[in-house]
Design an enzyme around this catalytic site. Structure first.
Site, PDB file in Angstrom:
ATOM      1  N   HIS A   1      29.925  -1.625 -23.539  1.00 20.30           N
ATOM      2  CA  HIS A   1      29.568  -1.226 -24.851  1.00 20.30           C
ATOM      3  C   HIS A   1      29.817   0.412 -25.264  1.00 20.30           C
ATOM      4  O   HIS A   1      29.570   0.807 -26.292  1.00 20.30           O
ATOM      5  CB  HIS A   1      27.999  -1.120 -24.970  1.00 20.30           C
ATOM      6  CG  HIS A   1      27.493  -2.475 -25.424  1.00 20.30           C
ATOM      7  ND1 HIS A   1      27.615  -3.444 -24.302  1.00 20.30           N
ATOM      8  CD2 HIS A   1      26.739  -3.049 -26.293  1.00 20.30           C
ATOM      9  CE1 HIS A   1      27.034  -4.719 -24.732  1.00 20.30           C
ATOM     10  NE2 HIS A   1      26.503  -4.146 -25.847  1.00 20.30           N
TER      11      HIS A   1
ATOM     12  N   GLU B   1       0.879  -1.217   0.043  1.00 20.84           N
ATOM     13  CA  GLU B   1      -0.023  -0.069  -0.152  1.00 20.84           C
ATOM     14  C   GLU B   1       0.859   1.332   0.100  1.00 20.84           C
ATOM     15  O   GLU B   1       2.046   1.079   0.218  1.00 20.84           O
ATOM     16  CB  GLU B   1      -0.890   0.125   1.061  1.00 20.84           C
ATOM     17  CG  GLU B   1      -1.840  -1.128   1.293  1.00 20.84           C
ATOM     18  CD  GLU B   1      -2.856  -1.170   2.387  1.00 20.84           C
ATOM     19  OE1 GLU B   1      -2.902  -0.310   3.184  1.00 20.84           O
ATOM     20  OE2 GLU B   1      -3.508  -2.195   2.717  1.00 20.84           O
TER      21      GLU B   1
ATOM     22  N   TRP C   1       1.264  -0.768  -6.442  1.00 20.13           N
ATOM     23  CA  TRP C   1       2.420  -1.293  -7.108  1.00 20.13           C
ATOM     24  C   TRP C   1       2.036  -2.686  -7.502  1.00 20.13           C
ATOM     25  O   TRP C   1       2.775  -3.735  -7.246  1.00 20.13           O
ATOM     26  CB  TRP C   1       3.788  -1.305  -6.357  1.00 20.13           C
ATOM     27  CG  TRP C   1       4.071  -0.032  -5.610  1.00 20.13           C
ATOM     28  CD1 TRP C   1       4.314   0.418  -4.432  1.00 20.13           C
ATOM     29  CD2 TRP C   1       4.471   1.069  -6.473  1.00 20.13           C
ATOM     30  NE1 TRP C   1       4.368   2.047  -4.158  1.00 20.13           N
ATOM     31  CE2 TRP C   1       4.516   2.250  -5.445  1.00 20.13           C
ATOM     32  CE3 TRP C   1       4.371   1.541  -7.919  1.00 20.13           C
ATOM     33  CZ2 TRP C   1       5.091   3.676  -5.861  1.00 20.13           C
ATOM     34  CZ3 TRP C   1       4.781   2.848  -8.090  1.00 20.13           C
ATOM     35  CH2 TRP C   1       4.895   3.842  -7.314  1.00 20.13           C
TER      36      TRP C   1
ATOM     37  N   GLU D   1       9.529  -7.488  -3.767  1.00 24.82           N
ATOM     38  CA  GLU D   1       9.374  -8.730  -3.067  1.00 24.82           C
ATOM     39  C   GLU D   1      10.318  -8.658  -2.036  1.00 24.82           C
ATOM     40  O   GLU D   1      10.989  -9.527  -1.812  1.00 24.82           O
ATOM     41  CB  GLU D   1       9.438  -9.887  -3.937  1.00 24.82           C
ATOM     42  CG  GLU D   1       8.340 -10.081  -4.746  1.00 24.82           C
ATOM     43  CD  GLU D   1       7.986 -11.431  -4.995  1.00 24.82           C
ATOM     44  OE1 GLU D   1       8.176 -12.248  -4.007  1.00 24.82           O
ATOM     45  OE2 GLU D   1       7.555 -11.894  -6.092  1.00 24.82           O
TER      46      GLU D   1
END
Length: 380
Positions: free
Chosen positions: A337, A125, A154, A362
């Site tokens: 890169h 929440e 979310w 999580e």
């Protein structure tokens, strides 16, 4: 680590699917914030949306290691699709599989496991993230009907979901965890409003939403398990879910490493391939080492879970190390890169953006360290 024939089969199948079906659209769904409906439908046809659910409950009946490999191989190409899969399996299917009644499994789990519908899980929440026990959403009995008020934040897959498991307070203990219960709801129920959150940094092909409940009426049979057991339920769910987020991080790291390996063996500077420079070669070596260590932690946690062992520490370690590795590897991949890595011409910048979520979702990295420290200190 020696894989079973079933695990090898899953790796081969999902890798082929990811290369043929996900790679061509991964950049597009990220750019357009487009949910990959066509890919999810094909994954359902392959049995991936019910991979860990027993066959008698509508799933494919495979083990946790096979599931981790499926998430890993998906994330290696597309982090958004991997998150959709992980949230559906570990957060929506697993609570009903573990705590649902026979009627709930028939009504909700079988369609979820077959991929007929998609699932979501509402825990966080606005003021209850790491402190999930601070849940403010309430459920009160009006006769024999539960009336829900509050909001969740979310929530992955909520916009596409037909089934959502969520937590709410069912008693007067406003600051504790003893009166938190779990429920099942169809997000299209009257009084439920799903608000998409757009403009995210990464995993942009996966929808993230606020879900608002305004006097939502839920029948008594949609209470999941016993009242007041919701907090313990979601702790169990998150222990397993950390394996899947760790697997997602592993896949992103592996994908970025492969891109960097390919690029550095093609790019020439000062008359030779840049992979021949020791600084570059050593970076690639450290990438490979951290990735392999992450893989062992995740696979070990998956095997322990399947054996019924306590995985609180193992899953936290796997998730923590793999997510931090994904951040490090994707950052280094961009560096190798050079200027190209800073553009959307190469996928490493997308992988870097996607990887950040794995250190948050999580349970943040800091929460994982808290869990690990508590476990190891308890052992003393």
């Amino acid at each position: 680590m020696q894989l079973t024939d079933e695990a090898k089969m899953v790796r081969e199948m999902v890798r082929g699917f990811a290369e043929n079906e996900l790679r061509p659209i991964a950049a597009e769904i990220d750019r357009d914030e487009r949910f990959p409906h066509e890919s999810i439908k094909k994954m359902a046809e392959l049995g991936l949306l019910g991979i860990t659910i027993p066959e008698e409950e509508g799933g494919s009946g495979m083990d946790t290691l096979c599931y981790a490999i499926a998430v890993e191989e998906t994330a290696r190409v597309c982090g958004s699709t991997a998150l959709i899969l992980a949230a559906h399996i570990s957060l929506a299917c697993q609570p009903i599989h573990l705590f649902g009644s026979a009627g709930q499994k028939e009504k909700y789990l079988q369609p979820l496991a077959s991929g007929t519908v998609l699932g979501a899980y509402g825990l966080s929440e606005a003021d209850a993230g790491s402190d999930a026990g601070a849940t403010k959403t309430t459920a009160r009995l009006d006769g024999d009907v539960w009336v829900i008020n509050g909001a969740k934040m979310w929530i992955t897959n909520a916009l596409q979901a037909d089934t959502m498991v969520f937590t709410a307070r069912t008693g007067g203990d406003k600051d504790g965890t003893r009166d938190i219960s779990s429920f099942i709801v169809d997000p299209r129920t009257e009084g439920v409003t799903v608000n998409p959150i757009t403009g995210k940094l990464g995993v942009r092909g996966s929808t993230t939403c606020e879900v608002v409940f305004e006097d939502v009426r839920i029948p008594p049979e949609d209470l999941l398990g016993d009242p007041g057991k919701g907090f313990r339920q979601f702790l169990t769910i998150l222990d397993g879910g950390r394996i899947s987020i760790g697997a997602m991080a592993l896949g992103l790291a592996q994908g970025a490493y492969e891109e960097a390996l390919r690029f550095t063996q093609e790019r020439e500077q000062f008359g030779r391939k840049i992979a021949k420079f020791q600084a570059v070669a050593f970076t690639l070596a450290e990438m490979a080492t951290r990735i392999e260590a992450s893989r062992h932690l995740i696979y070990s946690a998956a095997i322990k879970k399947e054996a019924g062992e306590n995985i609180i520490s193992a899953s936290a370690m796997a998730k923590y190390y793999a997510s931090e590795t994904a951040q490090w590897v994707t950052t280094k991949a961009i560096q190798l890169h050079g200027g190209y890595g800073y553009t959307k011409e190469y996928p490493v910048e997308r992988m870097w953006r996607d990887a950040k979520l794995t250190t948050i979702g999580e349970g943040t990295s800091e929460i994982q360290l808290l869990i690990i420290s508590r476990e190891i200190l308890t052992e003393l």
